[in-house]
Every structure is written in structure tokens, then in C-alpha cells.
Write an enzyme that holds these catalytic residues in place. Structure first.
Site, PDB file in Angstrom:
ATOM      1  N   ASP A   8       0.965  -1.050   0.317  1.00 48.68           N
ATOM      2  CA  ASP A   8       0.227   0.200  -0.287  1.00 48.68           C
ATOM      3  C   ASP A   8       0.877   1.781  -0.145  1.00 48.68           C
ATOM      4  OD1 ASP A   8      -2.747  -0.793   0.914  1.00 48.68           O
ATOM      5  OD2 ASP A   8      -1.057  -2.183   1.177  1.00 48.68           O
ATOM      6  N   GLU A  39      -4.132   1.683  -3.489  1.00 49.35           N
ATOM      7  CA  GLU A  39      -5.656   2.595  -3.070  1.00 49.35           C
ATOM      8  C   GLU A  39      -5.155   3.727  -2.055  1.00 49.35           C
ATOM      9  OE1 GLU A  39      -7.463   0.308  -0.705  1.00 49.35           O
ATOM     10  OE2 GLU A  39      -5.886   0.086   0.726  1.00 49.35           O
ATOM     11  N   ASN A  40      -4.061   3.862  -2.199  1.00 49.55           N
ATOM     12  CA  ASN A  40      -4.480   4.872  -0.301  1.00 49.55           C
ATOM     13  C   ASN A  40      -3.134   5.858  -1.332  1.00 49.55           C
ATOM     14  OD1 ASN A  40      -3.833   2.691   1.350  1.00 49.55           O
ATOM     15  ND2 ASN A  40      -5.608   4.523   1.788  1.00 49.55           N
ATOM     16  N   ASN A  68     -10.034  -1.970   0.194  1.00 53.97           N
ATOM     17  CA  ASN A  68     -11.301  -0.698  -0.442  1.00 53.97           C
ATOM     18  C   ASN A  68     -11.632   0.766  -0.028  1.00 53.97           C
ATOM     19  OD1 ASN A  68      -8.979  -0.957   2.609  1.00 53.97           O
ATOM     20  ND2 ASN A  68     -10.508   0.231   3.574  1.00 53.97           N
ATOM     21  N   HIS A  69     -10.245   1.206  -0.135  1.00 49.21           N
ATOM     22  CA  HIS A  69     -10.173   2.527  -0.752  1.00 49.21           C
ATOM     23  C   HIS A  69     -10.623   2.755  -1.794  1.00 49.21           C
ATOM     24  CE1 HIS A  69      -9.610   4.252   3.316  1.00 49.21           C
ATOM     25  NE2 HIS A  69      -8.395   3.079   3.707  1.00 49.21           N
ATOM     26  N   HIS A 177      -3.173  -4.628   3.023  1.00 54.81           N
ATOM     27  CA  HIS A 177      -4.014  -3.374   4.395  1.00 54.81           C
ATOM     28  C   HIS A 177      -4.022  -3.483   5.159  1.00 54.81           C
ATOM     29  CE1 HIS A 177      -7.982  -2.537   5.268  1.00 54.81           C
ATOM     30  NE2 HIS A 177      -8.403  -3.010   6.093  1.00 54.81           N
ATOM     31  N   HIS A 179      -0.670  -2.371   6.314  1.00 54.73           N
ATOM     32  CA  HIS A 179       0.107  -1.123   6.184  1.00 54.73           C
ATOM     33  C   HIS A 179       1.683  -1.816   7.040  1.00 54.73           C
ATOM     34  CE1 HIS A 179      -2.467   2.218   4.796  1.00 54.73           C
ATOM     35  NE2 HIS A 179      -2.466   1.200   4.042  1.00 54.73           N
TER      36      HIS A 179
END
Length: 280
Positions: A8, A39-40, A68-69, A177, A179
Site C-alpha cells: 500500500d 489505493e492510498n 477498500n479505498h 491492507h 500497512h
């Protein structure tokens, strides 16, 4: 075939550092395929940013995965139309994006499959009522050649069970996810590489790459860390959560953690529990 997987990426600064490093990482490890969970990557750390995804692809990333992001903003949702960008596959029809990508690496077909567990996805409004078990996503996916799985999930138990269930069918299951990188790197008996959590590429201090002040304030004042203003991405030192995988005939033969190209830190033992070949 050599695969570089980067966990991530949090925020604009981490995106730029990774983009600057990708050419050197590809040369150093003779990488054929780069997969990045971005995604982040947006400047605020929530969802994907168009400039950041473009920067990663231009720098040498081949596949962008999510979690999820992936639906945090209109900009992030729009990026799901790009052929190099995927999101968790275990969703019912009608959710923007797709969860499987087929690529060519070193003359071989590779399938990159993005999956997620329920705990990671439970608060995502875009997928409400449309979430399926990760196992369903695995079974329904069009898998060709070596299969690389980005398993975006909270639960260690679920990740471990899934990895053992696909041992010999997937070349690798890379956990994402949380991190927070986990130590052991495994080569399972059937030839599947597995790491519970690859870790974050982002600020190594704070809370999952975010400055803790607002979260701490919310917890102290209301008991809910998310009751106040949204936290900002931390300005702390950047860490690289990434692994390199070697695949032969669809099976993993070696996996190791990698560092920034300019990192001169002395590493620990070159084996992790004797399970994953060279691990640095």
C-alpha cells in the site's frame, strides 16, 4: 520470471519516492513485472490520485491493485477504467472496476488477481450488499499462467488459510491492507510464496502512514478516534514495503524483501525461518 510487489502506497510523497526508485529496483533485481497496491496514493491518502497513478505507470509499474479505498473519490473510481488498474474481484456485478488482469512478463502469461476479506470491505458503501467471499472470487476468476494474488485483508487467519488452500495453484499470495509488514516469508510445499502482510510504502511513523494527532484527539475526547477531523498523511521518514519473487514454471522458488536503492542499512539473516530462500 521476477515479480516486484509493492504494498500500500500512502500519499503523494511516497508515490514520488517509489516512482523515482522503480527503474533502479527493476535493474537491480532484473524485474519482469511490477505490481503496486496504490489505493492510498492520493495526496490525502484516501483513494487513488490520477497524477500519482500516472506517475507510477510511467515509472515502470505494470499493474495497480486496490482494496477498500478503491472507491473513495470520483477520481479514484474513474481510474478503475484504466486497463492497468484492478480492484478486489470478489464483488457482485455492477461495482465499478474489475478484479483480474492478464499480463505478459518474460514471455509468459501472468494473472494478477485482487481479492479482499469482509473485515477490510465492511464499511465500503460502493460495495454494500455486493461483497462475496474471497474464495468465491478465486474460483470464479479467469486464471491463466502464473497467478499472483493481492489479498487485501485484516485477518491473519483468513490470509493463511487462503494461501494454504491455493498452494500449488497460485505462484504467490501477497497480503496487503494492514500497512504493518510481517516478518516471515514462506514458500509453501506446493510452490506458493506467501507473506501475511507485505507492508506499507509510506511514512513509517504515526498510524498506518497518517499523522496521529487528530486520531489521538478524537479518542481522548469522545472515545472514537474518527470523531474529529480527518488525519493528514504523516511527514515522517518513508519506508518501502516490498518483496521480490522468482517464479519458474508457475511456481515460486525464491522470495525476498527489498529496500530503497539508496538504503545502506545492514540487514539481518538472509533466511527467514528457512522457508523462503534468500530473504534480505
Amino acid at each position: 520470471m521476477i515479480v516486484l510487489f509493492c504494498g500500500d502506497v500512502v500519499g503523494e510523497r511516497a508515490t514520488e519516492r517509489l516512482a523515482e526508485s522503480l527503474p533502479a529496483l527493476r535493474r537491480r533485481h532484473r524485474v519482469d513485472l511490477v505490481v503496486v497496491n496504490a489505493e492510498n496514493s492520493a495526496p490525502n491518502g484516501l483513494g487513488m490520485g490520477a497524477a500519482q497513478v500516472d506517475r507510477l505507470l510511467t515509472a515502470g509499474a505494470d499493474v495497480i491493485t486496490g482494496g477498500n479505498h478503491s472507491w473513495d473519490s470520483e477520481e479514484s473510481v474513474g481510474l478503475l477504467d484504466l486497463p492497468q488498474v484492478i480492484r478486489p474481484a470478489n464483488l457482485a456485478p455492477g461495482v465499478p472496476g474489475r478484479g483480474v488482469l492478464h499480463a505478459d512478463a518474460a514471455g509468459e502469461t501472468v494473472t494478477v488477481l485482487n481479492l479482499a476479506d469482509h473485515c477490510a470491505m465492511k464499511s465500503v458503501k460502493a460495495t454494500a450488499g455486493k461483497f462475496l467471499p474471497a474464495w468465491d472470487g478465486w474460483q470464479q476468476a479467469d486464471k491463466r499462467g502464473a497467478v499472483i494474488v493481492d489479498y487485501h485483508g485484516d485477518h491473519v487467519l483468513e490470509k493463511q488459510i487462503f494461501a494454504h488452500a491455493v498452494d500449488g495453484e497460485a505462484a504467490a499470495v501477497f497480503g496487503s491492507h494492514t500497512h504493518e509488514a510481517t516478518g516471515p516469508l514462506y514458500l509453501l510445499p506446493g510452490g506458493t510464496a506467501f507473506v501475511t502482510e507485505v507492508g506499507m510504502t509510506g511514512p513509517g511513523d504515526g498510524v498506518q502512514g497518517f499523522a496521529p494527532a487528530n486520531l489521538v484527539s478524537g479518542l481522548r475526547s469522545t472515545g472514537n478516534p474518527f470523531s474529529g477531523a480527518m488525519p493528514s498523511v504523516s511527514a515522517g521518514p518513508l519506508v518501502l514495503g516490498a518483496v521480490v519473487l522468482e517464479v519458474r514454471d508457475g511456481r515460486a522458488v525464491r522470495m525476498e524483501r527489498v529496500s530503497w536503492p539508496d538504503d545502506q542499512t545492514v540487514r539481518g539473516p538472509r533466511t527467514t525461518h528457512g522457508r523462503a530462500g534468500a530473504a534480505a
